[in-house]
Design an enzyme around this catalytic site. Sequence first.
Site, PDB file in Angstrom:
ATOM      1  N   LYS A 168      -3.812  -0.336  -8.520  1.00  0.00           N
ATOM      2  CA  LYS A 168      -3.836  -1.792  -8.681  1.00  0.00           C
ATOM      3  C   LYS A 168      -4.446  -2.211 -10.012  1.00  0.00           C
ATOM      4  CE  LYS A 168      -2.576  -4.081  -6.341  1.00  0.00           C
ATOM      5  NZ  LYS A 168      -1.164  -4.472  -6.488  1.00  0.00           N
ATOM      6  N   ARG A 195      10.273  -1.243  -4.922  1.00  0.00           N
ATOM      7  CA  ARG A 195       9.072  -1.320  -5.770  1.00  0.00           C
ATOM      8  C   ARG A 195       8.986  -0.028  -6.583  1.00  0.00           C
ATOM      9  NH1 ARG A 195       3.700  -3.642  -3.451  1.00  0.00           N
ATOM     10  NH2 ARG A 195       3.455  -4.000  -5.685  1.00  0.00           N
ATOM     11  N   ASP A 217      -1.576   4.567  -6.326  1.00  0.00           N
ATOM     12  CA  ASP A 217      -0.158   4.378  -6.052  1.00  0.00           C
ATOM     13  C   ASP A 217       0.672   5.556  -6.535  1.00  0.00           C
ATOM     14  OD1 ASP A 217      -1.389   1.521  -6.127  1.00  0.00           O
ATOM     15  OD2 ASP A 217       0.467   1.403  -4.972  1.00  0.00           O
ATOM     16  N   GLY A 267       0.870  -1.177   0.000  1.00  0.00           N
ATOM     17  CA  GLY A 267       0.000   0.000   0.000  1.00  0.00           C
ATOM     18  C   GLY A 267       0.904   1.223   0.000  1.00  0.00           C
TER      19      GLY A 267
END
Lengths: 322, 322
Positions: B232, B85, B221, B52
Site C-alpha cells: 500500500k 487489479r 501485495d 487485500g
Amino acid sequence: MLVNGRQYRTLWWEDGALKMIDQRLLPCRFRILSVNTLGGVCDAISDMAVRGAPAIGAAAAYGMAIAQLQGLGLKESYERLYNTRPTAYDLKDGLDHYMRAQGEPVEKAVEYANASSERCRMIGVHGAKLMREGLRVLTHCNAGALACVDWGTALSPMRVMKNEGRDLFVWVDETRPRLQGAKLTSWELKQEGIRHSLITDNSAGHLMQKGLVDMVLVGADRIAANGDVANKIGTYSLAVLARENNIPFYVAAPKTTFDRGCRSGGDIIIEERDALEVTHIAGGNRLEMQPITYDGCPARNWAFDITPRKYVRGVLTEEGII
Amino acid sequence: MLVNGRQYRTLWWEDGALKMIDQRLLPCRFRILSVNTLGGVCDAISDMAVRGAPAIGAAAAYGMAIAQLQGLGLKESYERLYNTRPTAYDLKDGLDHYMRAQGEPVEKAVEYANASSERCRMIGVHGAKLMREGLRVLTHCNAGALACVDWGTALSPMRVMKNEGRDLFVWVDETRPRLQGAKLTSWELKQEGIRHSLITDNSAGHLMQKGLVDMVLVGADRIAANGDVANKIGTYSLAVLARENNIPFYVAAPKTTFDRGCRSGGDIIIEERDALEVTHIAGGNRLEMQPITYDGCPARNWAFDITPRKYVRGVLTEEGII
C-alpha cells in the site's frame, strides 16, 4: 491574494469589525466572517476559521485592538488570546507587538498586519531566486496567503515566480487530518494560476523515490534557537524522506516565527487536538463531520511535529536565506 | 475472524454463490454480498468490495469456479479476472492454482481458500514468537483477516498473541485514500479485543521519533525475487522512517505473494487509481463521496509503492521468518 480575480487579504479591519475569510468552509464556500468581540476572535483561532502562524499572529493583534476598544483589561485579554493555540510562535509575537506599540488600537493592529504581509512578500522575493524554471516543488499543509495576512510563506516564492512569468509545478500534500492542502493550498494555487496536483500524504515518499520532486518547501509554526522546526504533523516524515532521496528540504518563515527563548525542538509544546478530527471527516459544503471509523474508536491527534535542524537545507526569511 | 462474537471468513461458498463481507461499507454497515456471475466477481475485486492480496487470490479462484459452472471459457475467464487489479501477486496465484487443480469447480476454489487461511494462521504462529509482551506495533492499511480468507498477514501474529493471552498495542495508520486502517483494521482489532489507537498517516514519523513504536509490521501485495516489496502507498515512507529511528520493519506475507518471475521492485506495475479517491471522501454509512477540494482539482493516486529490500528486517511467512 486573488479570489475569483479580486484581491483579498486573509483578514482585515472594516466597518468596526475584524473580517476574515472563513477557512473552515473553503473551497466549497467563500464566506467572510465578521468578528467584533474578544471571545469571537479566540474562537476563530481555536476553531481554525483563521489558521497558519502569521495569520494567527495578526488575528491576535486585532483581538487585542477589539479588547482595548471595549475597555477590557489588556493583560487578561493577552492571556485569553495566548491560550487559544500553543504551538504557533507568531501568536506571541503579534500580542507582544501590540503591547509595545503606540497609537490607536486598530492602528496598532493594522500596522502589525501590514508589516506581516510585507515580511511574507520579501520571503517570496528572496526564495524565488533559489527556484529555477520548471521546478517541481512538494509542499505540505497550507503555508500560503491564507496562512498569513497575504502572500504566504512557502507559497510566496511560487507567487513571485508566477508574477515573473516563470513556470513551476507544485505537488500538494492533502495534509490529514484537517486537509489544508486539499482544501486550501490547491484552491489558492488554482486562484493564482499555478500548476499543481493533489496527492495523499502517503504518496510523497513514492514521488521522491521516483525522482518526481526537486525540492520540498514548507512553512513553520515555531523555530527554536538551534534551528529545529515545529510545523504541521507529517513535516518530519517529509524531511527524512527528502534527505534519504537527496532532495533539498527548505522551510519558509518570517523572523516572527523564530523563538529565541526556546533552545531546541524538545522544548516546543506540541498541541494535541480532538480525536474527532481523525475519526471523522468533513467533506463538501459543510462543517458537519462524517465518521470514518467504528463508534468510539480511540485516536491520537498531534497537530505538529519537530524536524531537527540537520534535515533542513535552509530557512527562507524576509532577510534572505539562513 | 470474530464479528460481534461470531466466527466469519472474509469470503466463502454458500447456497450456490460466493459470499463476501462487503468491505466498502465497513465499519458502519456489516453486509454480506452474494455474487454468482463472473462479472460480479470481477466488479467486487476492482471496486474493492473484496481487497487485500490473499483475499483477492481466493476471490479469483471462486470466480473461476463460477465461470466453469456456467460453462464459460476458462482461458477468457482467467484473463478477465487477471485484469481486475495489476499489483497483487496472489491474484495470479489463485488463478494458476485453479487451472492446475483437479476436482469439482467449487471444491477446487474451497481447497485454495482453506489452504490460504492456513498459510495465514501459520504466519501468525511464527510471527508471534518474534513479539514480546507489551509490544507497540505500528501497522499500515489492512493486512488483517479482511485482507485474507481469515487470520490476516500482519495482523495474524497479533491475533495469535491475543489467543495466547499476551498483551500488545497497535498504532493503526488510517491509510488514505481508501482509509482501510480507519475503516477496517481498527474495526477488526476492536472485534478481536486487541488494544489500538488510530492515527493519521502523517503521525507515524512523529510517533517513531518519540520512541512510541517498537516495531513496524505491514502486509505485502507482491514481493520480487530480490526482496523488494510492493505494498500500500505509504509503506516505503514508513520503512525509511523506521530505519532512521532504528525500529525494525517487518513484512508479513504468504509464499503466494512472492513473484519469482519478477527480478526487482522496478519491474512491478504500480496501479494508479481514479483521482476521485483523493479529491473525494466517503464517510459514514454510505458509498456516496463528498468533495474535499475545489471542483476539478487535478490529483494523482498511486495505490502502491515499492520498499527496497534494504529497509526490510525480515518477512514473516507460513514457513518462518526469511
